[in-house]
Design an enzyme around this catalytic site. Sequence first.
Site, PDB file in Angstrom:
ATOM      1  N   GLY A 134       0.814  -1.211   0.000  1.00 51.79           N
ATOM      2  CA  GLY A 134       0.000   0.000   0.000  1.00 51.79           C
ATOM      3  C   GLY A 134       0.844   1.254   0.000  1.00 51.79           C
ATOM      4  O   GLY A 134       0.837   2.007   0.983  1.00 51.79           O
ATOM      5  N   SER A 136       1.740   3.353  -3.419  1.00 52.53           N
ATOM      6  CA  SER A 136       1.347   4.314  -4.461  1.00 52.53           C
ATOM      7  C   SER A 136      -0.060   4.852  -4.228  1.00 52.53           C
ATOM      8  O   SER A 136      -0.927   4.165  -3.685  1.00 52.53           O
ATOM      9  CB  SER A 136       1.411   3.643  -5.837  1.00 52.53           C
ATOM     10  OG  SER A 136       2.712   3.201  -6.124  1.00 52.53           O
ATOM     11  N   SER A 168      -1.236  -4.713  -6.526  1.00 51.34           N
ATOM     12  CA  SER A 168      -1.325  -6.037  -7.147  1.00 51.34           C
ATOM     13  C   SER A 168      -1.901  -7.057  -6.174  1.00 51.34           C
ATOM     14  O   SER A 168      -1.466  -7.155  -5.025  1.00 51.34           O
ATOM     15  CB  SER A 168       0.063  -6.498  -7.601  1.00 51.34           C
ATOM     16  OG  SER A 168       0.583  -5.625  -8.563  1.00 51.34           O
ATOM     17  N   GLU A 253      12.320  -5.117  -2.925  1.00 54.32           N
ATOM     18  CA  GLU A 253      11.409  -5.073  -4.071  1.00 54.32           C
ATOM     19  C   GLU A 253      12.147  -4.856  -5.382  1.00 54.32           C
ATOM     20  O   GLU A 253      11.762  -5.399  -6.417  1.00 54.32           O
ATOM     21  CB  GLU A 253      10.379  -3.955  -3.872  1.00 54.32           C
ATOM     22  CG  GLU A 253       9.406  -3.822  -5.026  1.00 54.32           C
ATOM     23  CD  GLU A 253       8.359  -2.749  -4.805  1.00 54.32           C
ATOM     24  OE1 GLU A 253       7.609  -2.465  -5.755  1.00 54.32           O
ATOM     25  OE2 GLU A 253       8.285  -2.205  -3.695  1.00 54.32           O
ATOM     26  N   ASN A 365      11.913   4.170 -13.666  1.00 56.77           N
ATOM     27  CA  ASN A 365      13.356   4.205 -13.910  1.00 56.77           C
ATOM     28  C   ASN A 365      13.896   5.626 -13.894  1.00 56.77           C
ATOM     29  O   ASN A 365      15.058   5.852 -13.529  1.00 56.77           O
ATOM     30  CB  ASN A 365      13.674   3.517 -15.243  1.00 56.77           C
ATOM     31  CG  ASN A 365      13.646   2.002 -15.106  1.00 56.77           C
ATOM     32  OD1 ASN A 365      13.250   1.464 -14.071  1.00 56.77           O
ATOM     33  ND2 ASN A 365      14.073   1.305 -16.146  1.00 56.77           N
ATOM     34  N   GLU A 366      13.067   6.604 -14.280  1.00 56.91           N
ATOM     35  CA  GLU A 366      13.515   7.996 -14.243  1.00 56.91           C
ATOM     36  C   GLU A 366      13.812   8.426 -12.810  1.00 56.91           C
ATOM     37  O   GLU A 366      14.845   9.058 -12.521  1.00 56.91           O
ATOM     38  CB  GLU A 366      12.450   8.910 -14.858  1.00 56.91           C
ATOM     39  CG  GLU A 366      12.271   8.756 -16.367  1.00 56.91           C
ATOM     40  CD  GLU A 366      11.452   7.545 -16.760  1.00 56.91           C
ATOM     41  OE1 GLU A 366      11.336   7.268 -17.957  1.00 56.91           O
ATOM     42  OE2 GLU A 366      10.924   6.851 -15.856  1.00 56.91           O
TER      43      GLU A 366
END
Length: 379
Positions: A134, A136, A168, A253, A365-366
């Site tokens: 939990g 985002s 997810s 992660e 990735n940014e």
Amino acid sequence: MALPRLVPRSGTDPSGHDELRAEVRRFLAEQRAAGAFTPSVDAWLSGWDEAFTAALAERGWLGMTVPVEYGGHGRSFLERFVVTEELLAAGAPVAAHWIADRQIVPSLLKYGTEAQRRHFLPRIVAGECFFGIGMSEPDSGSDLASVRTRAVQVDGGWRLTGAKVWTSGAHLAHAFIALVRTAPVDPAHRHAGLSQFIVDLRGPGVEIRPIRSMNGAHHFNEVILDDVFVPDDMVFGEIGDGWRQCTSELAFERSGPERVLSTFMLLQAASDAMAAGRLPRDANLGRLVGRVAGLHQMSSAVADALQRHEPAEVPAAVVKVLGTTTEGDIAEFAHLATDHTTDFAELAAAAVDQRPGFTIRGGTNEVLRGVIARGLGMR
């Protein structure tokens, strides 16, 4: 030309676990022969199969790093790495237990109370308790410091109100660890005032809304928390220390082999087809195999660092950036190499559908390039 063959056999595996690796391969071959699963891309995210999870638990391949006193097996991070790498390379359906085993287990061992460990860890090891993440939130992207879900202290616990997104497996999981605000935002210290709570996803006030992918798949969800009560004994770690806890958790992660092997079975299929003459030879295949081999070494090195309780946030971010880029390149290579008659055309199409998510999940990735730059002391 598969990655498993790039890992030396016959006592020469540098991690010293060739017998364990061979045991997992035999198990997977037996499962496939029995029709227990069909290899798929991104199976660690979308392949929810509680029966397969139970079979792994029976063999002691869940909660491998959990101490024996909590019902676990007391094995090393590298042994767990060997097992998970083989499962991923085979495209096995491991989504049911993946987050609990990968991320919640080490977090509980580091930050959980004794009561929380004794309640959750044996159930995770047995393949009976499934977790989500939990973190985002809507409109926040990868900026976790912008969390708006709030917790207000009440008699005996806390009341949580807000929303989490891209969760997810929330529609099937039992609980998730939520990052929420327990103090007003301080513009000068945006990471302060955050805390974590273990939330029962099947409790009152929790609404789970499906988010379907363009191909119709459902593994993502939005979780609405409407004045959800969380008792004091489900506070996770220390109130106000959520940011530090959360960022240390992200090393587990971001560094795992799932950031490298989501599309591995496509690389295997293309390799087999090329060796059999069903596809023209292409040097790009060798380049991709080389990249995966290098990432195998990098990811296992992070597992080794975690075993030694060393900080691994920056190396984990490097593995995530390079690994997810490689996964996407494998999907593109296989998609361009195949046609509608090739035996892996369906896998290739699924990988292309999933490709946009590879570099987003676990932190874009940014954003992670910024994490790497700061970690290396760059300006």
